[in-house]
Every structure is written in structure tokens, then in C-alpha cells.
Design an enzyme around this catalytic site. Structure first.
Site, PDB file in Angstrom:
ATOM      1  CE  LYS A  67      -3.776   2.110   2.706  1.00 59.04           C
ATOM      2  NZ  LYS A  67      -4.620   1.959   3.911  1.00 59.04           N
ATOM      3  CB  SER A 142      -7.817   3.908   3.034  1.00 58.80           C
ATOM      4  OG  SER A 142      -6.920   3.234   3.917  1.00 58.80           O
ATOM      5  CB  SER A 166      -8.016   0.933   5.806  1.00 63.24           C
ATOM      6  OG  SER A 166      -8.752   2.102   6.063  1.00 63.24           O
TER       7      SER A 166
END
Length: 473
Positions: A67, A142, A166
Site C-alpha cells: 500500500k 482505504s 482499511s
């Protein structure tokens, strides 16, 4: 031909160990799929060059995606924000260094809501990611880029970060396994900070065994992060017997308003599988955690975000917009560099921390957080694991909630309570509703990751969920 859609990380390692493929061939196979599908899914923001040999000397490691809040030496790290659009770290985060040390080869950095603030990956400054099961729908947030990459065959596994859900929410929406570890078991050093008392890096994988192994790679004490602790040895799960296990079903998490009928059916079927495998199941109560978890979170997280994001002033790194004075330069930089959701949370957090309001808002929220922790601890005197849907719905259409921040915030209502308590929780796919994956959330007491892996592995075998998106089969 390597079928990256069905290839697990464990399967990839077996191919490498047997010499059936080389590390270069495996890496190239994923690069080819990224070239074919990333334009549609927007899962990756930056692709890494094949390093050939990692810092550990391994040339035959399994590829991995990270990420884009995880700092990687020499590879652009944007946090999904224009303010860091051209930022290239000069060091590795601890989790990235651990991956390198185990021979995991970086494929690239995955899309994220800006500074990990969001539930749909639509707040990225570089456009929304899309769900491999249905590209008209969000992959969750997210960390939607990591989940979309794993589900779409663009990576065998990935790392995300979880503040309010997330890792778990994108995993639920994309049919992946996602772990939010016990707070403090994984280093936050080198992670772009959102809310420091909540942020935690976790694995996103196709299977439970992959998840357990990747957790063993990234977890443990780190001298660069004083909040980290020693971690019990991680056990790769093998059995399917749940006899003696006590499962609690919190009524407030399972009967919350807005749970879709298809989600309820899939979760009920998973609980029935657990009973068939020998577990005892009983209902229980978490009234305060569910009633106050979300409002408590949206005081603490924005307050900490306001403090953490004060460093982006155009002076030291990242974007600098012109201004005639220092004040004008800082204001122009933050105006141009931050998106609407980040600005909204900075304003909320700054207000909560302001003189005269700190005790009434942030201080009170921290006291409520202690109550939430105690309420969970009381249940774990009776149960080994708590279960609920990961989200009340399946993946919703792109754009459906962007104009209603409160509706977007409510997406995390089931994942936030255990996060506020610092507890480990795991989302696994438990079925489909109208052709879209449904996530089952398993919550355990602190440092109970091995128990979660054991339960999830048994359910994985019983549910037999096909993690390949139907449209790509």
C-alpha cells in the site's frame, strides 16, 4: 502459463522451490497481468523495477505489493496525495525491510484513499480503484488498491494498513483474507501516519495460510517503534476441528440497521459451519462499543490526523506552492496539496484539540475508548472469538456515497469497535450476495492471532469460497 488469478503465495513458493518457474519468470507473469488489467482497476500507482536480487541475497522470492503509505527506499510513496506526488523515500519502513529480508520482491505501490482516509478508495488524488468482481463498484478503502491487486491476480499477496477498517473492509468487498493485527505487534516505523494510536499494517491474501505466513514476516518488536512488543510464534493453521471453541455473536454487531439480507444469510451459514465443526455458539451483547465506537473514532482519528499532518508545510519535503510570505506559502501548499476529505478531517481534529474543547471531545473520547476495551475484555472471559459481518453491505457503486460523508463513515461501523480496543480481527470471505463477496469478521483478544488463523482456516475449508472473481473465471 502462470494463472495468477488462482496462484496463492504458498503455491508460488512451491513452484519456485521445485524449480518449475524462476523468480524472474514469476515476476514477469505478474508484470504482464498488471499491464493488462491495471488500467481498468487502477490498483497500482507506481510500479517497481525488478530488483533481481534483494538485500538479503534472495533472487527467487515471491512478489508482493505494498500500500502506498508504506515507505520504500528509492520507490515513490505518495499516500494517495498530491502533496507527496513526487516524494521518494531514502529509507525503507520496517515492514518493507522485513519483506526484503525474506526475499519478497516488490511489484509496486498500490492505490489508497489520501493518507488512508476513506472507505472506498475514491479519495485518492490519482483516481479511484475499482473492484475486480465488478469494476463499476468500489473495492473498499482505504486499501482498495491492495485488495483489488490480490483479487484481480495482479499480486499473490499485499500489505495494507488498517486504522478504522482499511484492511478488513477492502478484503470483504474483494473476496480476500485481511488481518488487522493486535496493535503493537507490527512496527509503524516508516508508515505515513494517519492516527498513530490506531494505525496498524496487516496482510491481504487469498488464503488463511498465506495470511499467517505474511504476518509472521512483518510482526515483532522493532527498536524504531517503542509501541511494538514481542509476538508469540506464529503457527500456520492445518486442522479443521473447532471442538471446544467458544464463539460469541454480539447482537449489536449482527443486527445493526442496514445489514443486507444476502449478507445476513452468508454470515448465518458461516456460523452454522462453525457449529458443525464442533464450536459452541451463543449470542452476547456489545451495546456501548457499537453505540459509541463510531463517534469516538471520529473524534480520536481526526484529532491525531490533525497533529500528524501538520508536518506537511512545503518546507521539508513534498509539494511547495508559491507565496509571498511563509504563512501564505504554507496555506497555499496545504490548499493545493490536500483533498477535500483530508481537509475535512484536519478541521474536525483541530477543533477537537483546540483550547477549551480538548477535554470535552478528545479527552472524553479516550475515556470512552477505555470502556470499549473493557466491554470486549469482559466478553473474552466467556468466548474465544466474536463473529459478525465485516460490513453491513457488499461493495457499493463508484460515486454512490461520495456526496454523503456520514453515509461513507457508517461503512466502518462494524470494524471500528475492535480497532478502538486494539484487538486483532480477521475478515474472510463467507459467500456471495447478488454475485458479490460477503466478509465475515472474526475478533479475538489481544495476541490471539493464532486462534483467529485456526478458526478461519477451518471455516475456509468448510465454506469453500472461490476467490477468483466470477467475471474473470
Amino acid at each position: 502459463m502462470i494463472d495468477t488469478l488462482r496462484l496463492t503465495a504458498e503455491g508460488a513458493k512451491e513452484l519456485l522451490d521445485k524449480g518449475e518457474v524462476s523468480g524472474a519468470e514469476l515476476f514477469a507473469a505478474y508484470q504482464a497481468v498488471i499491464g493488462d488489467r491495471n488500467e481498468e482497476l487502477n490498483a497500482y500507482l507506481t510500479l517497481a523495477d525488478d530488483p533481481g536480487v534483494t538485500d538479503s541475497g534472495h533472487a527467487e522470492g515471491v512478489p508482493i505489493a505494498l500500500k502506498d503509505v508504506i515507505s520504500t527506499k528509492g520507490v515513490r510513496t505518495t499516500a494517495g496525495s498530491k502533496i507527496l506526488e513526487n516524494y521518494v523515500p531514502v529509507f525503507d519502513s520496517t515492514v518493507a525491510a522485513n519483506c526484503k529480508a525474506h526475499g519478497l520482491r516488490l511489484l509496486g505501490k498500490t492505490n489508497t484513499d489520501e493518507f488512508a482516509m476513506g472507505s472506498s478508495s475514491e479519495n485518492s488524488a490519482f483516481g479511484p480503484s475499482r473492484n475486480p468482481w465488478d469494476p463499476s463498484r468500489v473495492p473498499g478503502g482505504s486499501g482498495g488498491g491492495s485488495a483489488a491487486a490480490v483479487s484481480g491476480g495482479l499480486a499473490p499477496w499485499a500489505l495494507g494498513s488498517d486504522t478504522g477498517g482499511s484492511v478488513k473492509l477492502p478484503s470483504a468487498f474483494c473476496g480476500n483474507v485481511g488481518l488487522r493485527p493486535t496493535y503493537g505487534t507490527v512496527s509503524r516505523y516508516g508508515i505515513v501516519a494517519f492516527a498513530s494510536s490506531l494505525d496498524q499494517v496487516g496482510p491481504v491474501t487469498k488464503t488463511i495460510r498465506d495470511c499467517a505466513f505474511l504476518y509472521s514476516v512483518i510482526s515483532g518488536r522493532d527498536e524504531n517503534d517503542s509501541t511494538t512488543v514481542d509476538v508469540p510464534e506464529v503457527e500456520l493453521p492445518e486442522g479443521d476441528d473447532l471442538r471446544g471453541l467458544r464463539i460469541g455473536v454480539p447482537r449489536q454487531l449482527n443486527d445493526v440497521e442496514g445489514i443486507e439480507p444476502g449478507v445476513k444469510r452468508a454470515v448465518a451459514a458461516a456460523i452454522a459451519h462453525a457449529e458443525a465443526l464442533g464450536a459452541s455458539v451463543d449470542t452476547c451483547e456489545l451495546p456501548l462499543s457499537v453505540d459509541y465506537g463510531l463517534p469516538c473514532y471520529y473524534l480520536i482519528a481526526p484529532a491525531e490526523a490533525s497533529a500528524n499532518l501538520a508536518r506537511y508545510d512545503g518546507v521539508r519535503y513534498g509539494l511547495r506552492s508559491p507565496g509571498d510570505t511563509f504563512r501564505e506559502m504554507v496555506m497555499a501548499t496545504r490548499h493545493d496539496g490536500f483533498g477535500d476529505e483530508v481537509k475535512r478531517r484536519i478541521m474536525l481534529g483541530t477543533y477537537a484539540l483546540s483550547s477549551g474543547y480538548y477535554d470535552a471531545y478528545y479527552g472524553t473520547a479516550q475515556k470512552v475508548r477505555t470502556v470499549i476495551k473493557r466491554e470486549h475484555d469482559a466478553l473474552f472471559e466467556r468466548f474465544d472469538v466474536l463473529v459478525s459481518p465485516t460490513c453491513a453491505t457488499t461493495a457499493f457503486p463508484v460515486g454512490a456515497k461520495t456526496q454523503d460523508p456520514l453515509a461513507m463513515y457508517l461503512t466502518d461501523v462494524l470494524t471500528i469497535p475492535s480497532n478502538m480496543a486494539g484487538l486483532p480481527s480477521l475478515s474472510i470471505p463467507c459467500g456471495l450476495s447478488d454475485g458479490l463477496p460477503v466478509g465475515l469478521q472474526l475478533i479475538g483478544p489481544q495476541f490471539a492471532e493464532n486462534t483467529l488463523f485456526k478458526v478461519a482456516h477451518a471455516l475456509e475449508g468448510a465454506i469453500a469460497f472461490d476467490f477468483v472473481p466470477e467475471r474473470l473465471r
